[in-house]
Motif scaffolding. Sequence first.
Motif, PDB file in Angstrom:
ATOM      1  N   PHE A  63      37.863  38.874  46.590  1.00 33.52           N
ATOM      2  CA  PHE A  63      37.988  40.061  45.746  1.00 33.52           C
ATOM      3  C   PHE A  63      36.964  39.954  44.619  1.00 33.52           C
ATOM      4  CE2 PHE A  63      42.246  39.351  47.524  1.00 33.52           C
ATOM      5  CZ  PHE A  63      42.369  40.526  48.246  1.00 33.52           C
ATOM      6  N   ARG A  64      36.140  40.953  44.490  1.00 32.57           N
ATOM      7  CA  ARG A  64      35.087  40.938  43.477  1.00 32.57           C
ATOM      8  C   ARG A  64      35.565  41.465  42.138  1.00 32.57           C
ATOM      9  NH1 ARG A  64      30.484  38.084  44.666  1.00 32.57           N
ATOM     10  NH2 ARG A  64      29.688  38.554  46.731  1.00 32.57           N
ATOM     11  N   LYS A  65      36.203  42.606  42.160  1.00 28.78           N
ATOM     12  CA  LYS A  65      36.723  43.220  40.941  1.00 28.78           C
ATOM     13  C   LYS A  65      38.125  42.671  40.703  1.00 28.78           C
ATOM     14  CE  LYS A  65      37.615  47.813  38.951  1.00 28.78           C
ATOM     15  NZ  LYS A  65      37.646  49.263  39.243  1.00 28.78           N
ATOM     16  N   LEU A  66      38.305  41.957  39.609  1.00 29.71           N
ATOM     17  CA  LEU A  66      39.542  41.221  39.375  1.00 29.71           C
ATOM     18  C   LEU A  66      40.478  41.953  38.416  1.00 29.71           C
ATOM     19  CD1 LEU A  66      38.089  37.617  38.943  1.00 29.71           C
ATOM     20  CD2 LEU A  66      38.862  38.738  41.050  1.00 29.71           C
ATOM     21  N   GLU A  67      41.751  41.732  38.644  1.00 30.00           N
ATOM     22  CA  GLU A  67      42.779  42.247  37.744  1.00 30.00           C
ATOM     23  C   GLU A  67      43.874  41.206  37.665  1.00 30.00           C
ATOM     24  OE1 GLU A  67      45.733  46.130  37.349  1.00 30.00           O
ATOM     25  OE2 GLU A  67      43.857  46.314  38.454  1.00 30.00           O
ATOM     26  N   GLY A  68      44.462  41.042  36.497  1.00 31.21           N
ATOM     27  CA  GLY A  68      45.488  40.032  36.307  1.00 31.21           C
ATOM     28  C   GLY A  68      46.723  40.307  37.144  1.00 31.21           C
ATOM     29  N   GLY A  69      47.332  39.242  37.602  1.00 29.93           N
ATOM     30  CA  GLY A  69      48.553  39.366  38.386  1.00 29.93           C
ATOM     31  C   GLY A  69      48.306  39.171  39.867  1.00 29.93           C
ATOM     32  N   LEU A  84      31.816  28.799  39.991  1.00 29.80           N
ATOM     33  CA  LEU A  84      32.539  30.073  40.035  1.00 29.80           C
ATOM     34  C   LEU A  84      32.348  30.782  38.705  1.00 29.80           C
ATOM     35  CD1 LEU A  84      35.917  28.847  41.620  1.00 29.80           C
ATOM     36  CD2 LEU A  84      33.703  29.237  42.729  1.00 29.80           C
ATOM     37  N   LEU A  85      31.674  31.938  38.732  1.00 28.36           N
ATOM     38  CA  LEU A  85      31.439  32.705  37.515  1.00 28.36           C
ATOM     39  C   LEU A  85      32.443  33.842  37.415  1.00 28.36           C
ATOM     40  CD1 LEU A  85      27.536  33.063  37.459  1.00 28.36           C
ATOM     41  CD2 LEU A  85      28.958  31.294  36.385  1.00 28.36           C
ATOM     42  N   PHE A  86      33.014  33.996  36.230  1.00 24.88           N
ATOM     43  CA  PHE A  86      33.911  35.110  35.933  1.00 24.88           C
ATOM     44  C   PHE A  86      33.213  35.948  34.867  1.00 24.88           C
ATOM     45  CE2 PHE A  86      36.333  31.682  37.671  1.00 24.88           C
ATOM     46  CZ  PHE A  86      37.142  32.321  38.596  1.00 24.88           C
ATOM     47  N   ILE A  87      32.730  37.115  35.279  1.00 21.63           N
ATOM     48  CA  ILE A  87      31.806  37.907  34.473  1.00 21.63           C
ATOM     49  C   ILE A  87      32.501  39.177  34.002  1.00 21.63           C
ATOM     50  CG2 ILE A  87      29.553  39.069  34.456  1.00 21.63           C
ATOM     51  CD1 ILE A  87      28.871  37.253  36.920  1.00 21.63           C
ATOM     52  N   GLU A  88      32.483  39.402  32.707  1.00 15.46           N
ATOM     53  CA  GLU A  88      33.113  40.583  32.132  1.00 15.46           C
ATOM     54  C   GLU A  88      32.066  41.632  31.795  1.00 15.46           C
ATOM     55  OE1 GLU A  88      36.597  40.721  29.093  1.00 15.46           O
ATOM     56  OE2 GLU A  88      34.734  40.933  27.928  1.00 15.46           O
ATOM     57  N   GLN A  97      34.486  50.003  27.054  1.00 15.91           N
ATOM     58  CA  GLN A  97      35.726  50.304  26.340  1.00 15.91           C
ATOM     59  C   GLN A  97      36.932  49.724  27.075  1.00 15.91           C
ATOM     60  OE1 GLN A  97      35.696  54.598  25.839  1.00 15.91           O
ATOM     61  NE2 GLN A  97      34.929  54.386  23.750  1.00 15.91           N
ATOM     62  N   ARG A  98      36.829  49.669  28.397  1.00 15.96           N
ATOM     63  CA  ARG A  98      37.874  49.037  29.210  1.00 15.96           C
ATOM     64  C   ARG A  98      37.217  47.915  29.995  1.00 15.96           C
ATOM     65  NH1 ARG A  98      41.131  53.508  32.469  1.00 15.96           N
ATOM     66  NH2 ARG A  98      42.382  51.645  32.921  1.00 15.96           N
ATOM     67  N   PRO A  99      37.109  46.714  29.403  1.00 15.19           N
ATOM     68  CA  PRO A  99      36.396  45.605  30.056  1.00 15.19           C
ATOM     69  C   PRO A  99      36.923  45.324  31.457  1.00 15.19           C
ATOM     70  CG  PRO A  99      36.955  45.045  27.791  1.00 15.19           C
ATOM     71  CD  PRO A  99      37.677  46.312  28.097  1.00 15.19           C
ATOM     72  N   GLN A 100      35.977  45.006  32.351  1.00  9.63           N
ATOM     73  CA  GLN A 100      36.325  44.729  33.729  1.00  9.63           C
ATOM     74  C   GLN A 100      35.746  43.374  34.133  1.00  9.63           C
ATOM     75  OE1 GLN A 100      38.214  46.460  36.217  1.00  9.63           O
ATOM     76  NE2 GLN A 100      37.910  44.389  37.040  1.00  9.63           N
ATOM     77  N   MET A 101      36.554  42.549  34.802  1.00 11.17           N
ATOM     78  CA  MET A 101      36.138  41.214  35.209  1.00 11.17           C
ATOM     79  C   MET A 101      35.718  41.199  36.672  1.00 11.17           C
ATOM     80  SD  MET A 101      35.985  38.194  33.678  1.00 11.17           S
ATOM     81  CE  MET A 101      37.349  38.067  32.497  1.00 11.17           C
ATOM     82  N   TYR A 102      34.653  40.419  36.963  1.00 13.19           N
ATOM     83  CA  TYR A 102      34.153  40.278  38.330  1.00 13.19           C
ATOM     84  C   TYR A 102      34.037  38.803  38.698  1.00 13.19           C
ATOM     85  CZ  TYR A 102      33.052  45.228  38.152  1.00 13.19           C
ATOM     86  OH  TYR A 102      33.150  46.594  38.050  1.00 13.19           O
ATOM     87  N   PHE A 103      34.180  38.528  39.986  1.00 12.63           N
ATOM     88  CA  PHE A 103      34.125  37.173  40.525  1.00 12.63           C
ATOM     89  C   PHE A 103      32.825  36.991  41.304  1.00 12.63           C
ATOM     90  CE2 PHE A 103      35.624  34.386  44.216  1.00 12.63           C
ATOM     91  CZ  PHE A 103      35.408  33.195  43.533  1.00 12.63           C
ATOM     92  N   VAL A 104      31.985  36.049  40.856  1.00 20.72           N
ATOM     93  CA  VAL A 104      30.710  35.775  41.531  1.00 20.72           C
ATOM     94  C   VAL A 104      30.538  34.259  41.640  1.00 20.72           C
ATOM     95  CG1 VAL A 104      28.221  36.158  41.583  1.00 20.72           C
ATOM     96  CG2 VAL A 104      29.718  37.884  40.528  1.00 20.72           C
ATOM     97  N   PRO A 105      30.858  33.660  42.798  1.00 22.56           N
ATOM     98  CA  PRO A 105      30.575  32.240  42.983  1.00 22.56           C
ATOM     99  C   PRO A 105      29.086  32.063  43.321  1.00 22.56           C
ATOM    100  CG  PRO A 105      31.655  33.123  44.930  1.00 22.56           C
ATOM    101  CD  PRO A 105      31.553  34.255  43.947  1.00 22.56           C
ATOM    102  N   VAL A 106      28.419  31.145  42.678  1.00 21.08           N
ATOM    103  CA  VAL A 106      26.977  31.009  42.871  1.00 21.08           C
ATOM    104  C   VAL A 106      26.618  29.577  43.256  1.00 21.08           C
ATOM    105  CG1 VAL A 106      26.436  32.867  41.241  1.00 21.08           C
ATOM    106  CG2 VAL A 106      26.526  30.485  40.432  1.00 21.08           C
TER     107      VAL A 106
END
Length: 488
Positions: free
Chosen positions: A178-184, A64-68, A72-81
């Motif tokens: 969910f690909r585009k991740l946000e905390g909470g 499971l990759l968590f890619i930032e 200026q406003r970092p965004q995290m993505y979820f990519v299982p490979v």
Amino acid sequence: MIDLKGDNLCEGRDLRADVKSCLETEYLPQYLHERRWFASKGGSPPLVTIKEAISMEPAGGPVLLFIEERTQRPQMYFVPVGIKRSPTAPSNVPYICEVQLVTGRGYLVDALEDTSLFVDLMSAFEHAQENGSLSKLGLKLERAAGFPTKVTASDVRRLGTEQSNSSLQVSSALFKAFRKLEGGLHPELEMARYLSGPGHFANTPRLLGSLEKLYPHPITLCLVQKMIENRGNAWDIVCQFVSRQNSKNRAQLLELAALLGSRTANLHTALALGVETEFSAEPILREDIAKWIADLYKNVNNSLDALVGHPSEACQRLVTRREELYSAIRDLSPPRVHSLKSRLHGDFHLGQVLVTSDDVFIIDFEGEPMRTFAERRAKYPPMKDIAGLLRSFDYVVATIDGTGNRNLNSEVAATIHEAKRQFLETYRAEASGFPESINEANALLRLFMFEKTFYEIRYEIYNRPGWVDIPVAGALALLDGKISLFDG
């Protein structure tokens, strides 16, 4: 090509440093840039960092990759490979890169894009849950009756085109990552738990399970719901009805519009009657109205600035009416408000409704994708959802209008107008929290019709620029007083 000098991406639990560097600089930027769910679609491929990699058992299994994205406003993505072992490139799925294994060649593939790798992923989650290692990986899997187990390739079917998330049918369940991740806690998971539980709303898919990452803060990765057997979504069916004009189709469209009004009223009632603070209705304050109008001013201003210089004649007509727009917004504030605000669907349109043989089911409660989780969880008047569905009907007219058949266009506009009236009449008759004052209801509806239309303009500019004339035409119509309202 990446030489793995072995048969997997990791050494122990950690992603190998040379593999991480190659993926970050050479392969992931281009792969992400080409994905529909990746937010930064314009310009050059992004700068990215793999912030975390979770290696699932057995060794060589899914990672499971968590890619930032570094902005200026970092965004995290979820990519299982996973690694697809094959001497030739896969012909039916995109791959990230080629890899050299001890045993031959292979390809690094997104596990949500390939059936066999997805089966490996589901098996890894199930195995880790049963042996207790999942919590040690910082993951939490919840499973209710009906959650798919012992998944095989024959159980899996990919669903349609790639959207902002990745969805697959697994037996009689829908798996959504969910690909585009946000905390909470994700709003869709929160809504599914409530509506499948204390909200007792039967016309949405039942929640079967979810996967969350717990550290350093909770993040929702996936949810699983019961699959609804259906004839299609309401958008496709409405377009079919109006593109083939006859008395039978017209009658069926009006019947569907009434059913939409009824089920929307049921939904809003469920969302307003919760005993939990998050799902109980509250009075609308003057401060709420002031904030909504201030936000609308900002959105209108940003939208018009983005349209300056646009080659479309309609866009330029809207830009030249800036001062008229500001004046119209000043007049949107209702003189008195006695209505309530509550949680809503938040991104309500015809595509979010599944039509069965005798009913409709409302899906996808994640809210508008350009808004933060906090904004999606905020409470609003139900008229915000009503505005969303009315604008969706308007999009039907604009889509059919693209055929160039003038006679059909005028018939479509008249038929859709009737459908909107039927929807509004049924909703008003069945909504338990409908405002006592029809003037107040229409004032709120008018406010959120403006809000939705200018949200659409910004969305189309950044995601589907060829469609921007549709909401622009809607904004011009609003300025000219052409709006469907509740009858007094």
